[in-house]
Write a protein that holds these residues in place. Structure first.
Motif, PDB file in Angstrom:
ATOM      1  N   LEU A 218       0.903  -1.030   0.026  1.00  0.00           N
ATOM      2  CA  LEU A 218       0.121  -0.005   0.007  1.00  0.00           C
ATOM      3  C   LEU A 218       0.904   1.237   0.111  1.00  0.00           C
ATOM      4  CD1 LEU A 218      -2.846   1.328   0.361  1.00  0.00           C
ATOM      5  CD2 LEU A 218      -2.440   1.013   2.903  1.00  0.00           C
ATOM      6  N   PHE A 219       0.775   2.231  -0.931  1.00  0.00           N
ATOM      7  CA  PHE A 219       1.637   3.312  -1.063  1.00  0.00           C
ATOM      8  C   PHE A 219       0.778   4.698  -0.542  1.00  0.00           C
ATOM      9  CE2 PHE A 219       3.116   0.142  -4.041  1.00  0.00           C
ATOM     10  CZ  PHE A 219       4.484   0.270  -4.052  1.00  0.00           C
ATOM     11  N   LEU A 220       1.463   5.236   0.121  1.00  0.00           N
ATOM     12  CA  LEU A 220       0.860   6.751   0.582  1.00  0.00           C
ATOM     13  C   LEU A 220       2.104   7.508   0.355  1.00  0.00           C
ATOM     14  CD1 LEU A 220      -0.466   5.423   4.104  1.00  0.00           C
ATOM     15  CD2 LEU A 220      -1.787   5.823   1.895  1.00  0.00           C
ATOM     16  N   ASP A 221       1.658   8.998   0.612  1.00  0.00           N
ATOM     17  CA  ASP A 221       2.768  10.080   0.569  1.00  0.00           C
ATOM     18  C   ASP A 221       2.755  10.496   2.027  1.00  0.00           C
ATOM     19  OD1 ASP A 221       3.280  10.077  -1.793  1.00  0.00           O
ATOM     20  OD2 ASP A 221       2.225  11.499  -2.745  1.00  0.00           O
ATOM     21  N   GLY A 222       3.498  11.436   2.183  1.00  0.00           N
ATOM     22  CA  GLY A 222       3.787  11.863   3.616  1.00  0.00           C
ATOM     23  C   GLY A 222       2.859  13.206   3.865  1.00  0.00           C
ATOM     24  N   ASP A 223       1.970  13.392   3.138  1.00  0.00           N
ATOM     25  CA  ASP A 223       1.452  14.956   3.286  1.00  0.00           C
ATOM     26  C   ASP A 223      -0.156  14.666   3.644  1.00  0.00           C
ATOM     27  OD1 ASP A 223       0.981  14.088   0.926  1.00  0.00           O
ATOM     28  OD2 ASP A 223       1.211  16.086  -0.258  1.00  0.00           O
ATOM     29  N   ILE A 224      -0.669  13.618   3.244  1.00  0.00           N
ATOM     30  CA  ILE A 224      -2.107  13.759   3.822  1.00  0.00           C
ATOM     31  C   ILE A 224      -2.607  12.448   4.779  1.00  0.00           C
ATOM     32  CG2 ILE A 224      -4.417  13.677   2.443  1.00  0.00           C
ATOM     33  CD1 ILE A 224      -3.160  13.880   0.037  1.00  0.00           C
ATOM     34  N   VAL A 225      -3.170  12.746   5.757  1.00  0.00           N
ATOM     35  CA  VAL A 225      -3.600  11.663   6.622  1.00  0.00           C
ATOM     36  C   VAL A 225      -5.050  11.010   6.147  1.00  0.00           C
ATOM     37  CG1 VAL A 225      -3.990  11.337   8.919  1.00  0.00           C
ATOM     38  CG2 VAL A 225      -2.650  13.209   8.396  1.00  0.00           C
ATOM     39  N   PHE A 226      -4.901   9.695   6.211  1.00  0.00           N
ATOM     40  CA  PHE A 226      -6.117   8.978   5.786  1.00  0.00           C
ATOM     41  C   PHE A 226      -6.550   8.088   7.101  1.00  0.00           C
ATOM     42  CE2 PHE A 226      -3.692   9.413   1.641  1.00  0.00           C
ATOM     43  CZ  PHE A 226      -4.683   9.970   0.923  1.00  0.00           C
ATOM     44  N   SER A 227      -7.671   7.804   7.103  1.00  0.00           N
ATOM     45  CA  SER A 227      -8.154   6.874   8.234  1.00  0.00           C
ATOM     46  C   SER A 227      -7.993   5.467   7.512  1.00  0.00           C
ATOM     47  CB  SER A 227      -9.791   7.369   8.471  1.00  0.00           C
ATOM     48  OG  SER A 227     -10.234   6.826   7.442  1.00  0.00           O
TER      49      SER A 227
ATOM     50  N   PRO B  52      -4.083   7.323  -2.406  1.00  0.00           N
ATOM     51  CA  PRO B  52      -3.525   5.985  -2.087  1.00  0.00           C
ATOM     52  C   PRO B  52      -3.782   5.039  -3.297  1.00  0.00           C
ATOM     53  CG  PRO B  52      -5.558   6.217  -0.703  1.00  0.00           C
ATOM     54  CD  PRO B  52      -5.464   7.497  -1.785  1.00  0.00           C
ATOM     55  N   HIS B  53      -2.900   3.964  -3.398  1.00  0.00           N
ATOM     56  CA  HIS B  53      -2.970   3.031  -4.149  1.00  0.00           C
ATOM     57  C   HIS B  53      -2.266   1.713  -3.626  1.00  0.00           C
ATOM     58  CE1 HIS B  53       0.501   4.890  -5.881  1.00  0.00           C
ATOM     59  NE2 HIS B  53       0.963   3.641  -6.049  1.00  0.00           N
ATOM     60  N   ALA B  54      -2.955   0.648  -4.064  1.00  0.00           N
ATOM     61  CA  ALA B  54      -2.339  -0.838  -3.564  1.00  0.00           C
ATOM     62  C   ALA B  54      -1.801  -1.655  -4.538  1.00  0.00           C
ATOM     63  CB  ALA B  54      -3.133  -1.249  -2.531  1.00  0.00           C
ATOM     64  N   MET B  55      -0.991  -2.468  -4.374  1.00  0.00           N
ATOM     65  CA  MET B  55      -0.457  -3.405  -5.576  1.00  0.00           C
ATOM     66  C   MET B  55      -0.060  -4.845  -4.865  1.00  0.00           C
ATOM     67  SD  MET B  55       2.522  -1.828  -7.812  1.00  0.00           S
ATOM     68  CE  MET B  55       1.853  -0.320  -7.922  1.00  0.00           C
ATOM     69  N   THR B  56      -0.150  -5.947  -5.845  1.00  0.00           N
ATOM     70  CA  THR B  56       0.450  -7.115  -5.058  1.00  0.00           C
ATOM     71  C   THR B  56       1.619  -7.320  -5.591  1.00  0.00           C
ATOM     72  OG1 THR B  56      -0.305  -8.199  -7.286  1.00  0.00           O
ATOM     73  CG2 THR B  56      -1.824  -8.240  -5.650  1.00  0.00           C
ATOM     74  N   ARG B  57       2.340  -8.134  -4.787  1.00  0.00           N
ATOM     75  CA  ARG B  57       3.768  -8.165  -4.943  1.00  0.00           C
ATOM     76  C   ARG B  57       4.130  -8.849  -6.595  1.00  0.00           C
ATOM     77  NH1 ARG B  57       8.410  -8.685  -3.238  1.00  0.00           N
ATOM     78  NH2 ARG B  57       7.774  -7.401  -1.430  1.00  0.00           N
ATOM     79  N   ASN B  58       3.238  -9.565  -6.896  1.00  0.00           N
ATOM     80  CA  ASN B  58       3.052 -10.016  -8.326  1.00  0.00           C
ATOM     81  C   ASN B  58       3.144  -8.833  -9.339  1.00  0.00           C
ATOM     82  OD1 ASN B  58       2.957 -11.575 -10.701  1.00  0.00           O
ATOM     83  ND2 ASN B  58       0.595 -11.519 -10.586  1.00  0.00           N
ATOM     84  N   ALA B  59       2.374  -7.873  -9.057  1.00  0.00           N
ATOM     85  CA  ALA B  59       2.322  -6.937 -10.004  1.00  0.00           C
ATOM     86  C   ALA B  59       3.516  -5.880 -10.027  1.00  0.00           C
ATOM     87  CB  ALA B  59       1.352  -5.749  -9.526  1.00  0.00           C
ATOM     88  N   VAL B  60       4.245  -5.788  -8.720  1.00  0.00           N
ATOM     89  CA  VAL B  60       5.480  -5.192  -8.330  1.00  0.00           C
ATOM     90  C   VAL B  60       6.546  -6.034  -9.348  1.00  0.00           C
ATOM     91  CG1 VAL B  60       7.316  -4.503  -7.067  1.00  0.00           C
ATOM     92  CG2 VAL B  60       4.663  -4.252  -6.208  1.00  0.00           C
TER      93      VAL B  60
ATOM     94  N   THR C 199     -13.217   5.808  -3.595  1.00  0.00           N
ATOM     95  CA  THR C 199     -12.877   7.284  -3.827  1.00  0.00           C
ATOM     96  C   THR C 199     -12.413   7.911  -2.459  1.00  0.00           C
ATOM     97  OG1 THR C 199     -14.751   7.432  -5.514  1.00  0.00           O
ATOM     98  CG2 THR C 199     -13.952   9.347  -4.581  1.00  0.00           C
ATOM     99  N   VAL C 200     -11.237   8.208  -2.700  1.00  0.00           N
ATOM    100  CA  VAL C 200     -10.604   9.398  -1.368  1.00  0.00           C
ATOM    101  C   VAL C 200     -10.345  10.516  -2.059  1.00  0.00           C
ATOM    102  CG1 VAL C 200      -8.899   9.364   0.047  1.00  0.00           C
ATOM    103  CG2 VAL C 200      -9.803   7.086  -0.272  1.00  0.00           C
ATOM    104  N   ASN C 201     -11.016  11.688  -1.461  1.00  0.00           N
ATOM    105  CA  ASN C 201     -10.731  12.913  -1.940  1.00  0.00           C
ATOM    106  C   ASN C 201      -9.275  13.359  -1.736  1.00  0.00           C
ATOM    107  OD1 ASN C 201     -10.861  15.616  -2.971  1.00  0.00           O
ATOM    108  ND2 ASN C 201     -12.933  16.002  -2.313  1.00  0.00           N
ATOM    109  N   VAL C 202      -8.519  13.555  -2.496  1.00  0.00           N
ATOM    110  CA  VAL C 202      -7.190  13.939  -2.538  1.00  0.00           C
ATOM    111  C   VAL C 202      -7.081  15.282  -3.192  1.00  0.00           C
ATOM    112  CG1 VAL C 202      -5.837  11.956  -2.026  1.00  0.00           C
ATOM    113  CG2 VAL C 202      -6.277  12.775  -4.393  1.00  0.00           C
ATOM    114  N   PHE C 203      -8.105  15.967  -3.470  1.00  0.00           N
ATOM    115  CA  PHE C 203      -8.055  17.305  -4.286  1.00  0.00           C
ATOM    116  C   PHE C 203      -8.082  18.297  -3.276  1.00  0.00           C
ATOM    117  CE2 PHE C 203      -9.617  14.874  -8.120  1.00  0.00           C
ATOM    118  CZ  PHE C 203      -8.561  14.789  -8.473  1.00  0.00           C
TER     119      PHE C 203
END
Lengths: 325, 273
Positions: free
Chosen positions: A154-163, A223-231, A261-265
């Motif tokens: 699961l990939f995140l950035d350091g600037d937005i807090v998600f629950s 955010p986005h997530a991917m499987t190891r296989n995809a990587v 949908t997560v509003n990142v705008f």
């Protein structure tokens, strides 16, 4: 007569209560399709106000309300990757929230921070890779992906807090057979006349690689997530140029889906103070898309799958005049 | 195959009209085009027609180039341009009539010193919907560093250019309009926008061709981006914003960094590079 009417009304009420959630869902869908807000009649709005005793459902904040089966799975399979550069105000809450997902590991790629970011990271239960210089946009993701040991990333950035509730759908989708789970930003686009260059680039790339249905959904957005296989199929190093990674994934036949949908705008909005920097970032993202298209053209030809056999090309090759007569 | 030429001396403006079975509109199109200026030649590239298009165009006062086979999209423009003698070239279609005073705005902008003048119509968009071709046009313009052009494109008629632009772009390139546009912008030609004419509304509807035309336009834009990449490099000259790409090639163990493992909270310094 009156009794009958009353009965009918109660039945109606009953029916409404029974299927209210699915009904609401259907309504929402309809609304999104029309892409404009529903304005109810004045009477109905008044009624809604007077009904105010009913509380809206609270967002699940504590991990105890998250499904235990998934948390159990997270403990064994989930790696969360957070790339961070000078984010001392947001990194603490981000890591606290992510911890509630009970992942196998949290990988923080801290790079070039000159504030208290590293200190805060080290006070949490994370694995931290600390670079003394900024590694550049999205490069942290690629490094994190190389270090990750989980089966779902699961990939995140350091600037937005998600629950955790906002993040879980991405992870869940990967458990259920989706290779790459993207942020479904599509419902957030309401006016095509106000599209920015980056959104246009995302739309064009998805159209070109035959993933029209993804529309604005992109690996550029978190955010986005991917499987190891995809990587592994994409190659972790390519994650540093997200549109290229998306292009590779699309052509490799990986299953990409805009799952939630997560509003990142609104949280990530352009401020006047950094508008100039935003322009540079916009330029960079467009460059990323061009790079993706270059890769795409090298694999599937200059025109991709788009033929122009309704054009008589022979007629313009060679000497125009002699051929056309 | 024959060629009918109506005598025209000292032409200044050449109007190029590719036409295939446009008997319904061609005479009016030609008459309006001839009204643009005193010295205007209208070249109708009549290709693959089975109706009276050529005869009607000639009668209305156009030079007619007859080609028995169908040329398909945009090729007629290139062929018409190769016959043009004017200093200013205006490209329109044979299937809808645009008034002379509107067309004059295009040629006037060229006369005022612009090299290429495009239709300001940004492509079909309504509500949250935007047509894929409009997306492609906008993307190409932003890649070329001309976001102010929005969705304006040489794919759309009318557009006008001077002889300098024609020479710089090359006549054959006109057959793939987005490529011609990319070439013009990269060569630093002055590109301007004239009035917006909604061609989506006035174009004759050919439902069966819709999908294939979309493919044609999208493929053209990919080709154009290929041209930009060939000339400006793999990122089209866009910034990489200090990405340390060399890190991606190395094994992460060789990176110069500190590693703080979750289990053992001790700093391990790893030298490298």
């Amino acid at each position: 007569m009156a009794a009958k009417k009353k009965r009918k009304r109660t039945m109606k009420k009953h029916r409404f209560r029974q299927s209210s959630s699915s009904r609401a869902k259907r309504k929402l869908k309809k609304r999104l399709r029309r892409q404009r807000p529903v304005r109810h009649s004045a009477a109905r709005r008044k009624k809604a106000r007077s009904r105010g005793t009913r509380k809206p459902r609270q967002g699940m904040k504590s991990s105890s309300t998250l499904p235990a089966s998934i948390l159990q799975r997270n403990k064994q399979h989930l790696s969360v990757i957070v790339s961070v550069y000078n984010e001392q105000h947001s990194i603490g809450p981000i890591l606290d929230q992510v911890q509630l997902l009970q992942p196998k590991e949290i990988i923080v790629v801290e790079n070039g921070s000159t504030d208290r970011t590293l200190e805060i990271c080290l006070s949490k239960k994370v694995t931290c890779f600390s670079y003394p210089f900024p590694v550049g946009h999205d490069v942290g993701r690629a490094i994190g992906a190389k270090e990750a040991t989980g089966d779902v990333l699961l990939f995140l950035d350091g600037d937005i807090v998600f629950s955790p509730k906002q993040l879980l759908p991405f992870v869940r989708a990967c458990y259920r057979g989706v290779d790459i789970a993207l942020n479904n930003v599509n419902p957030l686009y309401k006016k095509s006349s106000k599209l920015d260059a980056v959104s246009i680039a995302k739309l064009f790339l998805n159209r070109a690689i035959g993933k029209k249905h993804l529309r604005y959904a992109s690996l550029t957005a978190i955010p986005h997530a991917m499987t190891r296989n995809a990587v592994e199929q994409i190659g972790a190093q390519h994650l540093a140029v997200p549109p290229k990674a998306q292009c590779i994934a699309g052509l490799a036949g990986l299953k990409m889906k805009a799952v939630h949908t997560v509003n990142v705008f609104t949280t990530n909005k352009i401020r006047q103070s950094n508008a100039n920097e935003n322009n540079v970032v916009q330029d960079m993202i467009i460059g990323d898309h061009v790079e993706a298209i270059q890769w795409f053209q090298a694999v599937s030809g200059e025109r991709g799958t788009f033929t122009d056999n309704i054009r008589n090309r022979q007629m313009i090759n060679g000497d125009l005049v002699s051929q056309s007569l | 195959m024959g060629e009918t030429i109506v005598a025209s001396e000292n032409v200044k403006i050449s109007v190029i009209v590719p036409a295939r079975n446009e008997a319904r509109t061609i005479a009016r199109v030609v008459r309006e085009a001839r009204k643009i200026a005193a010295q205007t030649e209208v070249i109708v590239v009549c290709n693959g027609s089975t109706d009276q298009t050529a005869a009607l165009a000639a009668k209305a006062g156009a030079k007619v180039i007859q080609i028995s086979v169908s040329l398909g999209h945009d090729v007629g423009r290139a062929i018409g341009a190769s016959y043009a003698q004017g200093e200013i070239l205006l490209f329109i279609d044979g299937d809808f009539v645009i008034r002379a005073h509107t067309l004059r705005q295009y040629t006037n902008l060229v006369a005022q010193g612009n090299d290429l003048v495009l239709n300001a119509y940004p492509g079909f968009q309504k509500g949250s919907r935007i047509h894929s071709t409009a997306v492609a046009k906008r993307f190409l313009n932003s890649v070329l560093g001309c976001p102010h052009l929005e969705g304006s494109s040489m794919t759309t008629v009318p557009h006008a250019m001077n002889r300098k632009a024609l020479t710089a772009i090359g006549i054959q390139m006109l057959a793939v309009p987005p490529k011609a546009q990319a070439s013009a912008i990269m060569q630093g030609l002055r590109v301007a926008r004239a009035v917006s004419i909604n061609t989506a509304r006035v174009n004759r509807k050919r439902p069966r061709r819709k999908e294939r035309v979309m493919d044609l336009v999208l493929g053209d834009h990919l080709e154009a981006i290929g041209l930009v990449i060939a000339q400006r490099g793999s990122r089209a000259g866009k910034t990489d914003f200090s990405r340390h790409r060399e890190l991606l090639e190395q094994d992460t163990k060789d990176h110069f960094r500190w590693v703080y493992r979750m289990e053992q909270r001790e700093a391990v310094s790893v030298g490298g590079d």
